[in-house]
Scaffold this motif. Structure first.
Motif, PDB file in Angstrom:
ATOM      1  N   PHE A   1       0.763  -1.126  -0.005  1.00 53.04           N
ATOM      2  CA  PHE A   1      -0.088  -0.059   0.003  1.00 53.04           C
ATOM      3  C   PHE A   1       0.951   1.102   0.042  1.00 53.04           C
ATOM      4  O   PHE A   1       2.026   1.262   0.466  1.00 53.04           O
ATOM      5  CB  PHE A   1      -0.972   0.151   1.255  1.00 53.04           C
ATOM      6  CG  PHE A   1      -1.894  -1.110   1.249  1.00 53.04           C
ATOM      7  CD1 PHE A   1      -1.714  -2.504   1.435  1.00 53.04           C
ATOM      8  CD2 PHE A   1      -3.347  -0.783   0.807  1.00 53.04           C
ATOM      9  CE1 PHE A   1      -2.745  -3.213   1.538  1.00 53.04           C
ATOM     10  CE2 PHE A   1      -4.181  -1.499   0.831  1.00 53.04           C
ATOM     11  CZ  PHE A   1      -3.795  -3.012   1.156  1.00 53.04           C
TER      12      PHE A   1
ATOM     13  N   LEU B   1      -8.392   4.008   1.270  1.00 52.24           N
ATOM     14  CA  LEU B   1      -8.372   2.442   1.714  1.00 52.24           C
ATOM     15  C   LEU B   1      -9.777   2.109   1.335  1.00 52.24           C
ATOM     16  O   LEU B   1     -10.051   1.128   0.966  1.00 52.24           O
ATOM     17  CB  LEU B   1      -7.980   2.597   3.255  1.00 52.24           C
ATOM     18  CG  LEU B   1      -6.864   2.438   3.655  1.00 52.24           C
ATOM     19  CD1 LEU B   1      -6.455   2.236   5.253  1.00 52.24           C
ATOM     20  CD2 LEU B   1      -5.841   1.214   2.754  1.00 52.24           C
TER      21      LEU B   1
ATOM     22  N   MET C   1     -10.461   1.800  -2.401  1.00 53.48           N
ATOM     23  CA  MET C   1      -9.345   0.843  -2.798  1.00 53.48           C
ATOM     24  C   MET C   1      -9.920  -0.428  -3.362  1.00 53.48           C
ATOM     25  O   MET C   1     -10.737  -1.080  -2.299  1.00 53.48           O
ATOM     26  CB  MET C   1      -8.099   0.473  -1.745  1.00 53.48           C
ATOM     27  CG  MET C   1      -7.074  -0.224  -2.640  1.00 53.48           C
ATOM     28  SD  MET C   1      -5.552  -0.326  -1.244  1.00 53.48           S
ATOM     29  CE  MET C   1      -5.071   1.263  -1.395  1.00 53.48           C
TER      30      MET C   1
ATOM     31  N   LEU D   1     -16.165   1.281   5.553  1.00 50.50           N
ATOM     32  CA  LEU D   1     -15.231  -0.226   5.146  1.00 50.50           C
ATOM     33  C   LEU D   1     -16.059  -1.490   5.771  1.00 50.50           C
ATOM     34  O   LEU D   1     -16.077  -2.445   5.166  1.00 50.50           O
ATOM     35  CB  LEU D   1     -14.148   0.209   6.051  1.00 50.50           C
ATOM     36  CG  LEU D   1     -13.021  -1.083   5.766  1.00 50.50           C
ATOM     37  CD1 LEU D   1     -12.344  -1.193   4.416  1.00 50.50           C
ATOM     38  CD2 LEU D   1     -11.927  -0.802   6.759  1.00 50.50           C
TER      39      LEU D   1
ATOM     40  N   ASP E   1      -6.354  -7.205   4.023  1.00 50.39           N
ATOM     41  CA  ASP E   1      -5.374  -6.250   3.635  1.00 50.39           C
ATOM     42  C   ASP E   1      -5.936  -4.899   4.000  1.00 50.39           C
ATOM     43  O   ASP E   1      -4.892  -4.333   4.683  1.00 50.39           O
ATOM     44  CB  ASP E   1      -4.896  -6.583   2.145  1.00 50.39           C
ATOM     45  CG  ASP E   1      -4.345  -7.933   1.740  1.00 50.39           C
ATOM     46  OD1 ASP E   1      -4.030  -8.681   2.666  1.00 50.39           O
ATOM     47  OD2 ASP E   1      -4.190  -7.774   0.614  1.00 50.39           O
ATOM     48  N   ARG E   2      -6.865  -4.434   3.798  1.00 44.62           N
ATOM     49  CA  ARG E   2      -7.430  -3.084   4.255  1.00 44.62           C
ATOM     50  C   ARG E   2      -7.426  -3.002   5.618  1.00 44.62           C
ATOM     51  O   ARG E   2      -6.908  -1.824   6.102  1.00 44.62           O
ATOM     52  CB  ARG E   2      -8.558  -2.624   3.341  1.00 44.62           C
ATOM     53  CG  ARG E   2      -8.126  -2.568   1.669  1.00 44.62           C
ATOM     54  CD  ARG E   2      -9.241  -2.022   1.316  1.00 44.62           C
ATOM     55  NE  ARG E   2     -10.220  -2.650   0.793  1.00 44.62           N
ATOM     56  CZ  ARG E   2     -11.390  -2.529   0.507  1.00 44.62           C
ATOM     57  NH1 ARG E   2     -11.949  -1.153   0.622  1.00 44.62           N
ATOM     58  NH2 ARG E   2     -12.629  -3.377   0.309  1.00 44.62           N
TER      59      ARG E   2
ATOM     60  N   GLU F   1      -3.750  -2.351   6.687  1.00 48.37           N
ATOM     61  CA  GLU F   1      -3.328  -1.118   6.439  1.00 48.37           C
ATOM     62  C   GLU F   1      -4.295  -0.313   7.347  1.00 48.37           C
ATOM     63  O   GLU F   1      -3.355   1.074   7.813  1.00 48.37           O
ATOM     64  CB  GLU F   1      -3.584  -0.797   4.982  1.00 48.37           C
ATOM     65  CG  GLU F   1      -3.128   0.567   4.477  1.00 48.37           C
ATOM     66  CD  GLU F   1      -1.717   0.874   4.794  1.00 48.37           C
ATOM     67  OE1 GLU F   1      -1.397   2.091   4.628  1.00 48.37           O
ATOM     68  OE2 GLU F   1      -0.703   0.115   5.099  1.00 48.37           O
ATOM     69  N   TRP F   2      -5.399  -0.169   7.569  1.00 44.35           N
ATOM     70  CA  TRP F   2      -5.839   0.873   8.667  1.00 44.35           C
ATOM     71  C   TRP F   2      -5.336   0.904   9.889  1.00 44.35           C
ATOM     72  O   TRP F   2      -5.070   1.883  10.296  1.00 44.35           O
ATOM     73  CB  TRP F   2      -7.356   0.509   8.790  1.00 44.35           C
ATOM     74  CG  TRP F   2      -8.170   1.429   9.196  1.00 44.35           C
ATOM     75  CD1 TRP F   2      -8.197   2.066  10.525  1.00 44.35           C
ATOM     76  CD2 TRP F   2      -9.277   2.108   8.671  1.00 44.35           C
ATOM     77  NE1 TRP F   2      -9.159   2.861  10.908  1.00 44.35           N
ATOM     78  CE2 TRP F   2      -9.866   3.007   9.625  1.00 44.35           C
ATOM     79  CE3 TRP F   2      -9.916   2.098   7.162  1.00 44.35           C
ATOM     80  CZ2 TRP F   2     -10.647   4.071   9.207  1.00 44.35           C
ATOM     81  CZ3 TRP F   2     -10.939   3.163   7.179  1.00 44.35           C
ATOM     82  CH2 TRP F   2     -11.476   3.902   7.982  1.00 44.35           C
TER      83      TRP F   2
ATOM     84  N   LYS G   1      -7.499   7.178   4.687  1.00 48.28           N
ATOM     85  CA  LYS G   1      -8.513   6.423   4.941  1.00 48.28           C
ATOM     86  C   LYS G   1      -9.381   6.559   3.960  1.00 48.28           C
ATOM     87  O   LYS G   1     -10.225   5.512   3.315  1.00 48.28           O
ATOM     88  CB  LYS G   1      -9.239   6.968   6.435  1.00 48.28           C
ATOM     89  CG  LYS G   1      -8.329   6.632   7.708  1.00 48.28           C
ATOM     90  CD  LYS G   1      -7.801   5.169   7.633  1.00 48.28           C
ATOM     91  CE  LYS G   1      -7.100   4.999   9.076  1.00 48.28           C
ATOM     92  NZ  LYS G   1      -6.041   5.977   9.454  1.00 48.28           N
TER      93      LYS G   1
END
Length: 227
Positions: free
Chosen positions: A4, A103, A106, A160, A112-113, A116-117, A100
């Motif tokens: 990312f 994300l 994406m 999300l 995965d997100r 990454e968050w 964010k």
């Protein structure tokens, strides 16, 4: 795992030059620290320092004194103490929101997100602990013009989680409950690092917390929400 790109931007306060009637920069008069062109950025830094100290005085007088400016200088930039603190809040949270938003938009696996968050949140805390604490660990009374931004990050997390649910991978529970559990697990690390009960940096706990969030919220493979 997909890599990312951290799209957070670092805010840099821009000095406001003092201008003569001809439009040329004028040197600061000696003995008048509040006339320096970086007075506004120093007010932001001072407000941030004081607001994140336990039981600290964040009055106009205290902030001006900490910044090394007069109270009049503060009022030349801001209508009130709350207006100043609202501007500091916006300055700190806007780069987090920008990341964010990326994300949420994406097209990548939810797991995965989620990781990454958490990673980007801890990275922000490690780089800007006072700013992070001011946004997430401090109670605010924001002016009306800044209130809209306060709930933006929560709204992004809600989105999300809705994407997670739409894929059938989120346990059957209210989104608000899932959000509270997500945030509670994630913020427990910065809180404890700040208090000294966990070793820094917070980033070292990324995988464990992301895995814990997944374990708590993700529906197990083959499990049906209908029982």
């Amino acid at each position: 795992m997909r890599a990312f790109i951290d799209c957070e931007q670092t805010f840099t306060s821009v000095a406001e030059p003092i201008m003569t009637t001809r439009g040329h920069s004028q040197a600061k008069p000696e003995g008048r620290p509040d006339a320096r062109p970086d007075a506004k950025s120093r007010l932001h830094e001072a407000a941030l320092r004081l607001a994140t100290l336990d039981e600290s005085d964040t009055s106009v007088r205290a902030i001006a004194r900490e910044a090394g400016v007069s109270q009049g200088a503060l009022y030349r930039h801001y209508a009130s103490r709350e207006d100043l603190l609202g501007a500091v809040f916006a300055e700190q949270i806007e780069p987090m929101i920008a990341h964010k938003e990326g994300l949420v938009a994406m097209r990548a696996p939810i797991r995965d997100r989620v990781r990454e968050w958490v990673r980007s949140t801890y990275d922000r805390f490690d780089r800007e602990p006072d700013g992070f604490a001011f946004v997430f660990l401090t109670t605010h009374n924001l002016p009306e013009k800044h209130k809209h931004i306060a709930g933006r990050q929560s709204a992004l997390l809600t989105e999300l989680l809705r994407q997670w649910a739409s894929e059938g991978k989120l346990k059957d529970m209210p989104i608000e409950l899932a959000s509270a559990m997500f945030v509670g697990l994630m913020l427990s690390v910065p809180e404890r690092v700040r208090k000294g009960s966990l070793a820094k940096p917070a980033a070292q706990y990324t995988d464990r917390i992301a895995d814990s969030i997944w374990a708590v919220l993700a529906e197990e493979e083959g499990e049906s929400s209908l029982g």
